[in-house]
Write an enzyme that holds these catalytic residues in place. Structure first.
Site, PDB file in Angstrom:
ATOM      1  N   ASP A 101      50.953  72.679  81.490  1.00 42.56           N
ATOM      2  CA  ASP A 101      50.679  71.216  81.276  1.00 42.56           C
ATOM      3  C   ASP A 101      50.440  70.917  79.866  1.00 42.56           C
ATOM      4  O   ASP A 101      49.992  71.845  79.018  1.00 42.56           O
ATOM      5  CB  ASP A 101      49.741  70.656  82.393  1.00 42.56           C
ATOM      6  CG  ASP A 101      48.233  71.352  81.953  1.00 42.56           C
ATOM      7  OD1 ASP A 101      47.719  71.047  81.121  1.00 42.56           O
ATOM      8  OD2 ASP A 101      48.091  72.111  82.839  1.00 42.56           O
ATOM      9  N   ALA A 102      50.774  69.709  79.436  1.00 41.97           N
ATOM     10  CA  ALA A 102      50.511  69.329  77.901  1.00 41.97           C
ATOM     11  C   ALA A 102      49.137  69.844  77.423  1.00 41.97           C
ATOM     12  O   ALA A 102      49.205  70.304  76.091  1.00 41.97           O
ATOM     13  CB  ALA A 102      50.539  67.822  77.840  1.00 41.97           C
TER      14      ALA A 102
END
Length: 275
Positions: free
Chosen positions: A140-141
């Site tokens: 995830d970011a």
């Protein structure tokens, strides 16, 4: 005839085998040799095993196998697209055009080749690569750390398929304190919205008032799985870094750096998924 004479009945013959005679005469081993192929030492050198001369020594020392047959003849030619090659029993990749990269992803970079919202993406770090590449799995970011990038679809599919159970290792900074039974709870299984999830191992690395550093190993690839599990046991993640994917370790690789996998790393990665 003397009983010690090697020609006497029942005495094992010292006559060299056909393969031994071929090795001594420098003739290629028929089991592996492809007359229209590429010289084996060239294939090894292009796979990153060293200089052409160093690869010739690997062959002469009997450390190279082709299709399961030990090859010692420098005249051997092979088809790198169809034949398997291993050095010291470790498989190596000889297919041309394949790319295998390790990327230390910073926080804020999305695991995509481009982003319609204009956020930093993998393309910002791979602009100079002419190949069509894709990432193996995703982070995830806000999660940092090791992301594998390749154009080898079969390897990518196997690394992400649950049946091969390739482990991933994470370091997580969490809010403390961490209860004594957290590791046992995570190993036995935590009920999440999409089913039960559990870790392979859990280790408390460091702990100070209000803060803890933990290491988690698991093979699940479900979305944000580490964050959700730690949140469920009352230790929300403040920072998360993936430090290892199967046999590939982040080690001292700088954040934002892309590097090619070493031949020994790639061999271990292929071995982990039966390639």
């Amino acid at each position: 005839m003397n009983a010690k004479d090697p020609r006497s009945p029942g005495h094992p013959s010292r006559r060299p085998t056909r393969r031994q005679r071929a090795q001594r005469s420098g003739q290629p081993t028929a089991d592996a040799h492809r007359p229209d192929g590429v010289r084996l030492q060239k294939v090894l050198a292009e796979a990153g095993l060293g200089s052409r001369r160093a690869c010739e020594q690997l062959i002469a020392d009997g450390r190279v196998m082709v299709d399961g047959v030990t090859v010692r003849e420098l005249g051997t030619r092979i088809d790198p697209e169809t034949q398997s090659v291993s050095v010291d029993t470790m498989p190596i990749t000889t297919h041309t055009g394949k790319v295998y990269l390790a990327f230390n992803k910073p926080a804020g970079v999305v695991s995509a080749m481009s982003d319609p919202e204009g956020r930093p993406s993998l393309q910002d770090y791979l602009r100079d690569r002419p190949e069509r590449l894709f990432h193996v799995g995703r982070l995830d970011a806000e999660t940092e750390g090791l992301l594998l990038i390749t154009n080898d679809g079969e390897l990518s599919n196997r690394l992400t398929h649950p049946s091969y159970e390739v482990s991933k290792t994470y370091l997580a900074e969490v809010r403390g304190p961490v209860a004594r039974d957290v590791g046992a709870r995570l190993k036995s299984g935590i009920e999440l919205d999409d089913g039960i999830a559990h870790v392979d191992s859990f280790r408390l690395v460091d702990s100070t008032p209000g803060y803890a550093l933990v290491e988690i190993v698991l093979h699940s690839g479900r979305n944000r799985i580490v964050r959700r599990m730690l949140d469920a046991v009352g230790n929300p993640v403040q920072r998360l870094v993936r430090t290892q994917f199967g046999p590939i370790a982040l080690a001292e690789q700088r954040q934002g750096k892309v590097r090619e996998l070493r031949p020994d790393e790639l061999g271990k990665l292929m071995e982990a998924v039966g390639l």
